[in-house]
Design an enzyme around this catalytic site. Structure first.
Site, PDB file in Angstrom:
ATOM      1  N   TYR A 260      72.180 123.356  83.281  1.00 45.25           N
ATOM      2  CA  TYR A 260      72.418 122.662  82.112  1.00 45.25           C
ATOM      3  C   TYR A 260      73.881 122.634  81.898  1.00 45.25           C
ATOM      4  O   TYR A 260      74.469 121.507  82.086  1.00 45.25           O
ATOM      5  CB  TYR A 260      71.706 122.663  80.710  1.00 45.25           C
ATOM      6  CG  TYR A 260      72.362 121.918  79.818  1.00 45.25           C
ATOM      7  CD1 TYR A 260      72.345 120.520  79.629  1.00 45.25           C
ATOM      8  CD2 TYR A 260      72.762 122.421  78.850  1.00 45.25           C
ATOM      9  CE1 TYR A 260      72.680 119.674  78.782  1.00 45.25           C
ATOM     10  CE2 TYR A 260      73.707 121.784  77.637  1.00 45.25           C
ATOM     11  CZ  TYR A 260      73.320 120.453  77.591  1.00 45.25           C
ATOM     12  OH  TYR A 260      73.948 119.642  76.770  1.00 45.25           O
ATOM     13  N   LYS A 264      76.480 119.465  83.720  1.00 49.14           N
ATOM     14  CA  LYS A 264      77.229 118.594  82.448  1.00 49.14           C
ATOM     15  C   LYS A 264      78.698 119.113  83.005  1.00 49.14           C
ATOM     16  O   LYS A 264      79.629 118.152  82.770  1.00 49.14           O
ATOM     17  CB  LYS A 264      76.903 119.318  81.145  1.00 49.14           C
ATOM     18  CG  LYS A 264      75.514 118.796  80.439  1.00 49.14           C
ATOM     19  CD  LYS A 264      75.642 117.221  80.424  1.00 49.14           C
ATOM     20  CE  LYS A 264      76.260 116.956  79.188  1.00 49.14           C
ATOM     21  NZ  LYS A 264      76.257 115.624  79.024  1.00 49.14           N
TER      22      LYS A 264
END
Length: 509
Positions: A260, A264
């Site tokens: 994650y 990102k």
């Protein structure tokens, strides 16, 4: 508590603005004598929002409509097959939401008509080329937009690598390509996460520096690897397992704890390298939790990172935890919304082709330790206990802090399984085993985020200091003066119990 955060919204300020007309005939604000000029910037604009049905996206839409009812249109990218299906999602997930009760009360019988006149459904998908929009629609909308706010993301910590890359890395690239077609665009807001920073790295991303302090990442190569690999594995459970393993390995090879954060971060790099002359502001919140004040204290949608710990403790499944001085970085959703709007106005007014980053975090200026959090939870659940499946009130004890995960897991098993080791019913035994497994999984999943990670927020407070008193009253995000005991005891935990179904609070396996 700071009066700037307690006064009611809105407060209208009188600003003296100097305006000029640019070469395209657009009226622009050059200077603002008092504050940033937020209330002057918001009306009369057309906005494009992704992630509109999510927790942050909905809160942002509500505040925009309440702060500036004279906004022109808010175009919402909705994952749907057609415009009718997108409109139905807007009606059921936004217009009918209890989040909009203040607006509903303000406008009475005209509320629904007002919302339908402002919110424009755009069927599409951030995970598809051209955002899943047809060419005619892209041309039509691109002529109207003043501001783009990208809050869409895949926030699952153990998602498939290719799925996370498609949304968190390629998604920003697709939106940026769309932004370049918007000739009136005065600001592009990208919502990222504070955790793109490698641990102990406090430098912010600026137009004059590299986006992140980390080993060089070839984003194109990582994207290619993710999608090529997804095609090479067999279907079913194997591809899911292999893609999760690959994502974790790639993330950790660069220093991130999960993919994650990694995907990102790559999304930010894409924006940094390809933004051209577009004014960009990246907002990096930490763990977003329930609203502090607006539109109602304690409003929350879904289960955030801290919440499974709170309810597991209240239900008696979390008797032990790690280092008591561990810091968890929390920020209320309405403060994130206000920071977004403030940054949007500042850079939308100046329209300088810069990239600015704002950490909306609490760990450096007003940290929350786990011992503090569990002390507050103890006081709350002792006075207002949760009832178990048999209707009996759960008696909580103060958390015992241990030094290792192994010790914690052993302590949890001993606390949940009856001390004599005998469970009278098979169903009860299976239930206890399930709760132990869930609690262990939850700790392992979120443990990387329970550490002392300090995020540099000086640019955010420069933004705050540039605001007028009236703007601070209406768009407060000064987390330094937030009373955490009051927030958790009287706002957040009661909000969880009001807005979140307890059956949905169990971490998914």
């Amino acid at each position: 508590m700071n009066s700037l955060l307690l006064n009611s919204f809105p407060v209208q300020a009188q600003y003296k603005m100097k305006k000029t007309v640019d070469s395209n005939g657009n009226c622009r604000v050059d200077t603002c004598k008092n504050g940033i000029g937020i209330l002057e910037f918001l009306p009369g604009k057309n906005y494009f929002v992704t992630g509109a049905t999510g927790f942050l996206g909905k809160a942002l839409i509500e505040k925009l409509l309440r702060a500036a009812p004279d906004v022109c249109k808010i175009y919402l990218l909705i994952k749907a097959e057609n415009k009718e299906a997108a409109l139905e999602r807007i009606k059921t997930e936004i217009i009918d939401s209890n989040l909009f009760d203040i607006l509903r009360d303000m406008h009475g019988e005209s509320y629904t008509d007002l919302m339908l006149s402002k919110l424009v459904p755009v069927p599409g998908n951030i995970g598809e080329s051209n955002l899943g929009m047809n060419t005619d629609l892209i041309i039509e909308i691109a002529q109207e937009l003043d501001v783009i706010i990208n809050s869409a993301a895949n926030t699952t910590f153990d998602e498939r690598f290719d799925v996370a890359v498609n949304i968190n890395t390629r998604g920003p690239s697709r939106i940026l390509n769309f932004a370049k077609r918007c000739k009136k665009l005065c600001c592009f807001i990208h919502v990222s996460t504070a955790y793109v920073n490698i641990e102990n790295v406090g430098e912010t991303l600026t137009s004059k520096s590299s986006p992140l302090l980390h080993p060089p990442v070839n984003v194109d190569a990582e994207v290619k690897l993710a999608f090529d690999s997804s095609l090479s594995f067999h279907g079913g459970a194997e591809i899911v397992r292999k893609m999760k393993e690959m994502g974790l390995e790639r993330a950790r090879s660069y220093g991130w704890k999960n993919f994650y954060e990694f995907t990102k971060a790559m999304g930010e790099i894409v924006i940094y390298k390809n933004r051209g002359e577009i004014p960009v502001a990246i907002i990096r919140p930490s763990v977003i939790e329930s609203s502090f004040k607006e539109p109602s204290p304690g409003w929350i949608q879904g289960i955030r990172m801290v919440d499974p710990f709170i309810f597991a403790y209240g239900k008696g499944y979390l008797p032990a935890f790690l280092n008591p001085e561990t810091v968890v970085d929390i920020i209320p959703v309405d403060m994130v919304v206000n920071a977004i709007i403030s940054a949007m106005a500042k850079h939308g007014i100046t329209r300088k082709p810069e990239l600015n980053v704002y950490h909306v975090t609490s760990s450096r200026v007003n940290p929350v330790t786990m011992t503090f959090l569990f002390d507050v939870c103890y006081e709350h659940f002792k006075s207002s206990p949760i009832k178990d499946l048999k209707g009996k009130e759960v008696e909580v004890k103060r958390v015992k802090f241990l030094s290792s995960l192994e010790d914690i897991f052993s302590h949890i098993s001993g606390a949940i399984i009856p001390k004599n080791g005998v469970v009278s019913q098979e169903l009860e035994r299976k239930f206890c085993e399930k709760k132990i497994k869930q609690t262990k999984y939850m700790i392992q999943m979120y443990e990387p985020y329970l550490s002392s990670r300090w995020f540099e927020s000086s640019d955010t407070y420069k933004l705050w200091e540039a605001m007028s008193l009236e703007e601070k009253l209406s768009f407060g995000f000064d987390v330094k003066s937030l009373d955490w005991k009051d927030y958790f005891s009287n706002i957040h935990i009661p909000g969880l119990r009001k807005y979140a179904m307890e059956s949905k609070l169990r971490p998914k396996l």
